[in-house]
Write an enzyme that holds these catalytic residues in place. Structure first.
Site, PDB file in Angstrom:
ATOM      1  N   HIS A  49       0.857  -1.194   0.000  1.00  0.00           N
ATOM      2  CA  HIS A  49       0.000   0.000   0.000  1.00  0.00           C
ATOM      3  C   HIS A  49       0.887   1.236   0.000  1.00  0.00           C
ATOM      4  O   HIS A  49       1.944   1.245   0.616  1.00  0.00           O
ATOM      5  CB  HIS A  49      -0.900   0.014   1.255  1.00  0.00           C
ATOM      6  CG  HIS A  49      -2.071   0.925   1.128  1.00  0.00           C
ATOM      7  ND1 HIS A  49      -1.984   2.266   1.365  1.00  0.00           N
ATOM      8  CD2 HIS A  49      -3.351   0.689   0.740  1.00  0.00           C
ATOM      9  CE1 HIS A  49      -3.174   2.815   1.156  1.00  0.00           C
ATOM     10  NE2 HIS A  49      -4.022   1.888   0.777  1.00  0.00           N
ATOM     11  N   ASP A  93      -7.912  -5.394   0.080  1.00  0.00           N
ATOM     12  CA  ASP A  93      -8.348  -6.261  -1.022  1.00  0.00           C
ATOM     13  C   ASP A  93      -7.960  -7.714  -0.842  1.00  0.00           C
ATOM     14  O   ASP A  93      -8.396  -8.563  -1.618  1.00  0.00           O
ATOM     15  CB  ASP A  93      -7.745  -5.736  -2.331  1.00  0.00           C
ATOM     16  CG  ASP A  93      -8.329  -4.379  -2.684  1.00  0.00           C
ATOM     17  OD1 ASP A  93      -7.567  -3.422  -2.867  1.00  0.00           O
ATOM     18  OD2 ASP A  93      -9.576  -4.279  -2.731  1.00  0.00           O
TER      19      ASP A  93
HETATM   20  C1  SDX Z   1      -6.289  -0.001  -2.829  1.00  0.00           C
HETATM   21  O1  SDX Z   1      -4.476   4.504  -2.043  1.00  0.00           O
HETATM   22  C2  SDX Z   1      -5.402   3.889  -1.412  1.00  0.00           C
HETATM   23  O2  SDX Z   1      -5.781   4.247  -0.311  1.00  0.00           O
HETATM   24  C3  SDX Z   1      -6.034   2.714  -2.150  1.00  0.00           C
HETATM   25  C4  SDX Z   1      -7.015   1.881  -1.345  1.00  0.00           C
HETATM   26  C5  SDX Z   1      -8.294   2.639  -1.068  1.00  0.00           C
HETATM   27  O3  SDX Z   1      -9.003   2.249  -0.123  1.00  0.00           O
HETATM   28  O4  SDX Z   1      -8.628   3.563  -1.875  1.00  0.00           O
HETATM   29  O5  SDX Z   1      -6.440   1.478  -0.114  1.00  0.00           O
HETATM   30  C6  SDX Z   1      -7.437   0.631  -2.129  1.00  0.00           C
HETATM   31  O6  SDX Z   1      -6.053   0.316  -3.959  1.00  0.00           O
HETATM   32  C7  SDX Z   1      -5.403  -0.961  -2.072  1.00  0.00           C
HETATM   33  C8  SDX Z   1      -4.165  -1.415  -2.908  1.00  0.00           C
HETATM   34  C9  SDX Z   1      -4.643  -2.510  -3.840  1.00  0.00           C
HETATM   35  N1  SDX Z   1      -3.600  -2.878  -4.808  1.00  0.00           N
HETATM   36  C10 SDX Z   1      -2.981  -4.061  -4.736  1.00  0.00           C
HETATM   37  O7  SDX Z   1      -3.138  -4.880  -3.841  1.00  0.00           O
HETATM   38  C11 SDX Z   1      -2.068  -4.333  -5.924  1.00  0.00           C
HETATM   39  C12 SDX Z   1      -0.725  -4.857  -5.414  1.00  0.00           C
HETATM   40  N2  SDX Z   1      -0.035  -3.783  -4.690  1.00  0.00           N
HETATM   41  C13 SDX Z   1       0.929  -3.004  -5.443  1.00  0.00           C
HETATM   42  O8  SDX Z   1       0.639  -2.823  -6.785  1.00  0.00           O
HETATM   43  C14 SDX Z   1       1.435  -1.797  -4.659  1.00  0.00           C
HETATM   44  O9  SDX Z   1       1.698  -2.214  -3.381  1.00  0.00           O
HETATM   45  C15 SDX Z   1       0.583  -0.552  -4.587  1.00  0.00           C
HETATM   46  C16 SDX Z   1       0.180  -0.081  -5.922  1.00  0.00           C
HETATM   47  C17 SDX Z   1      -0.631  -0.804  -3.756  1.00  0.00           C
HETATM   48  C18 SDX Z   1       1.422   0.536  -3.919  1.00  0.00           C
HETATM   49  O10 SDX Z   1       2.468   0.795  -4.757  1.00  0.00           O
HETATM   50  P1  SDX Z   1       3.546   1.957  -4.407  1.00  0.00           P
HETATM   51  O11 SDX Z   1       3.190   2.675  -3.168  1.00  0.00           O
HETATM   52  O12 SDX Z   1       3.772   2.754  -5.639  1.00  0.00           O
HETATM   53  O13 SDX Z   1       4.791   1.117  -4.006  1.00  0.00           O
HETATM   54  P2  SDX Z   1       5.798   0.547  -5.012  1.00  0.00           P
HETATM   55  O14 SDX Z   1       5.114  -0.069  -6.191  1.00  0.00           O
HETATM   56  O15 SDX Z   1       6.839   1.572  -5.251  1.00  0.00           O
HETATM   57  O16 SDX Z   1       6.382  -0.670  -4.137  1.00  0.00           O
HETATM   58  C19 SDX Z   1       7.485  -0.505  -3.310  1.00  0.00           C
HETATM   59  C20 SDX Z   1       8.302  -1.791  -3.492  1.00  0.00           C
HETATM   60  C21 SDX Z   1       8.680  -2.054  -4.955  1.00  0.00           C
HETATM   61  O17 SDX Z   1       9.857  -2.850  -4.927  1.00  0.00           O
HETATM   62  P3  SDX Z   1      11.296  -2.073  -5.095  1.00  0.00           P
HETATM   63  O18 SDX Z   1      11.211  -1.279  -6.370  1.00  0.00           O
HETATM   64  O19 SDX Z   1      11.413  -1.212  -3.855  1.00  0.00           O
HETATM   65  O20 SDX Z   1      12.297  -3.191  -5.127  1.00  0.00           O
HETATM   66  O21 SDX Z   1       7.500  -2.922  -3.096  1.00  0.00           O
HETATM   67  C22 SDX Z   1       7.279  -3.752  -4.223  1.00  0.00           C
HETATM   68  C23 SDX Z   1       7.551  -2.926  -5.455  1.00  0.00           C
HETATM   69  O22 SDX Z   1       7.951  -3.764  -6.541  1.00  0.00           O
HETATM   70  N3  SDX Z   1       5.890  -4.164  -4.140  1.00  0.00           N
HETATM   71  C24 SDX Z   1       5.440  -5.386  -4.354  1.00  0.00           C
HETATM   72  C25 SDX Z   1       4.055  -5.327  -4.114  1.00  0.00           C
HETATM   73  N4  SDX Z   1       3.721  -4.075  -3.781  1.00  0.00           N
HETATM   74  C26 SDX Z   1       4.857  -3.357  -3.810  1.00  0.00           C
HETATM   75  N5  SDX Z   1       6.075  -6.533  -4.715  1.00  0.00           N
HETATM   76  C27 SDX Z   1       5.299  -7.631  -4.835  1.00  0.00           C
HETATM   77  N6  SDX Z   1       3.942  -7.641  -4.610  1.00  0.00           N
HETATM   78  C28 SDX Z   1       3.309  -6.517  -4.253  1.00  0.00           C
HETATM   79  N7  SDX Z   1       1.991  -6.534  -4.039  1.00  0.00           N
END
Ligand code: SDX
Length: 431
Positions: A313, A371
């Site tokens: 998140h 989720d």
């Molecule tokens: C919702 O914003 C909100 O409040 C949204 C929400 C709401 O109520 O409105 O809470 C609802 O959208 C919840 C989130 C649902 N999405 C997912 O579950 C999809 C999977 N999660 C990711 O796509 C990700 O965690 C995000 C999009 C939720 C957040 O992404 P960020 O903040 O841009 O973080 P990032 O992608 O930069 O991740 C940081 C690191 C990265 O690795 P490095 O580059 O540091 O090596 O963590 C890794 C990412 O690759 N990473 C993951 C991951 N989430 C982040 N790796 C594997 N699996 C994951 N799920």
């Protein structure tokens, strides 16, 4: 906004005169540096794609402490609202800032109930879609189309229009989501009933048929009501920011909410519940718990394009409090449905345990979000996977409206118009 004693000074190494920037403090949470005069004084923009360090507005509606894993709606902890209130009380709190007393609750419930039907013409929009259209494609169209029926409430700058549009949207979203579902399964639409609760009415419009009376299961009714509460608002997330930006042009509330529906559909946002359940299904199909290690390995490999859906998140760097409540709701519903041994729920808990002990997830502070379990509980209720984000849209509508109305009633609001760092071609040299 409260001016902090602190100030920020910006200085440049190239001799550009330094400047002082005011700092404003929130009642809780991070202070902000006011950069509104930056471009005028320095000719430079700040650069923050994805808005990792940018506050787009001031708001008094929802507060998230990502490090503590706290979520407050108008100061009330989500745990308190999800266990002691119902969704319509939460709607009243988000919209007006207070939990309703008995009379206010009766009045608000009656107003919502009296607006649950949609214009009969709406069903002809549905006929234009293929029966196998994704419900979110249908919903995006239907919500935008609402503005074609309510010319008496499309002036977003008129407080009365905003008020009646809020009631209409909260009241009609369950009807529209159920219609999108019924259209997809080829069953007749069920009209809303005024003698049922908000969640009970939705269950009947979804699963009832004209052939027999539908008995609302109180356990499912309460679970669904709680799911609505957990999804109602969440600060300046992508879809809420979309609604604010769209509404800042002065467009009508229905169009702004339709933009929010479209944004929420994305798998990185509200579409993650559908993606998380599909992910669990794939792991189950390919061997179940034994295959978790292999899947986790893929999720950690940047080149795999695989993510652990329902994990991570932008704000929560601790357990999403909604995920804990969703897991409890999951257990209640699975027990009620005689699915205590549901393989997907067991798989999800095993996956969560392994991920939370894995250095990759621990270092990046990746925890289950709202989720991760919501798909399992919705599937147990009988909701099809491709409708999960429609349910999320239904619940988030009140948050979108509350945030939109807060923006429009802020005398300082302007149309949102970000700038850019231009990296394209300069004009050709003059001949
Ligand atoms: C919702 O914003 C909100 O409040 C949204 C929400 C709401 O109520 O409105 O809470 C609802 O959208 C919840 C989130 C649902 N999405 C997912 O579950 C999809 C999977 N999660 C990711 O796509 C990700 O965690 C995000 C999009 C939720 C957040 O992404 P960020 O903040 O841009 O973080 P990032 O992608 O930069 O991740 C940081 C690191 C990265 O690795 P490095 O580059 O540091 O090596 O963590 C890794 C990412 O690759 N990473 C993951 C991951 N989430 C982040 N790796 C594997 N699996 C994951 N799920």
């Amino acid at each position: 906004m409260k001016l902090a004693d602190n100030k920020a000074t910006l200085s440049f190494s190239n001799g550009t005169p330094s400047m002082e920037l005011p700092v404003y403090q929130g009642n809780i949470g991070p202070d902000v540096i006011d950069i509104r005069k930056l471009y005028g004084q320095t000719g430079m923009f700040t650069y923050d794609p994805g808005f990792l360090s940018t506050a787009s507005c001031q708001s008094a509606i929802t507060y998230i402490d990502g490090d503590k894993g706290e979520l407050l709606y108008r100061g009330y902890p989500i745990e308190q609202l999800a266990t002691q209130c119902d969704f319509l009380e939460t709607c009243h709190l988000l919209l007006y800032g207070d939990l309703p007393d008995a009379q206010k609750k009766t009045d608000f419930t009656k107003r919502v109930t009296m607006h649950t039907m949609v214009n009969e013409q709406m069903q002809f929009f549905l006929r234009g879609f293929r029966r196998d259209a994704h419900p979110m494609a249908v919903l995006t169209g239907l919500v935008g189309a609402l503005s074609a029926f309510y010319h008496d409430s499309t002036d977003i700058n008129n407080p009365e229009h905003r008020e009646i549009a809020a009631i209409r949207l909260i009241a009609k979203m369950p009807t529209l989501v159920a219609m999108a579902y019924k259209y997809g399964v080829g069953q007749p639409y069920m009209y809303p009933r005024n003698d049922l609760s908000y969640a009970g009415n939705f269950l009947r419009m979804m699963f009832g048929t004209p052939c027999e009376d539908y008995q609302v299961n109180p356990v499912l009714e309460r679970a669904l009501d709680r799911i609505f509460i957990l999804h109602a608002d969440h600060e300046q997330n992508a879809s809420t920011s979309t609604v604010r930006l769209c509404g800042s042009s002065g467009t009508n509330p229905f169009a702004a909410i339709a933009a929010g529906v479209a944004c929420l559909w994305g798998p990185a946002h509200g579409g993650a519940n559908e993606a998380a359940l599909n992910m669990l299904g794939d792991i189950q199909k390919n061997g179940g718990v034994e295959k978790i290690g292999e899947f986790i390995k893929q999720a950690k490999d940047k080149n795999s394009g695989v993510k652990l859906m329902g994990f991570g998140h932008r704000v929560y760097k601790n357990y999403d409090p909604r995920a804990k409540l969703m897991q409890e709701t999951c257990k209640e519903v699975l027990q009620e449905m005689g699915l205590e041994n549901d393989p997907l729920f067991k798989l999800a808990m095993a996956l969560e345990k392994i991920a939370l002990e894995d250095d990759y997830f621990v270092q990046r502070k990746l925890y289950p979000n709202v989720d991760f379990y919501s798909g399992i509980v919705q599937r147990a209720i009988g909701i099809p996977v491709n409708l999960f984000t429609g349910i999320f849209s239904l619940a988030r509508t009140v948050g979108w409206i509350a945030q939109l109305n807060e923006m429009i009633s802020d005398p300082e609001y302007k149309i949102g118009r970000p700038r850019q760092l231009f990296t394209g071609s300069p004009p050709p040299p003059r001949p």
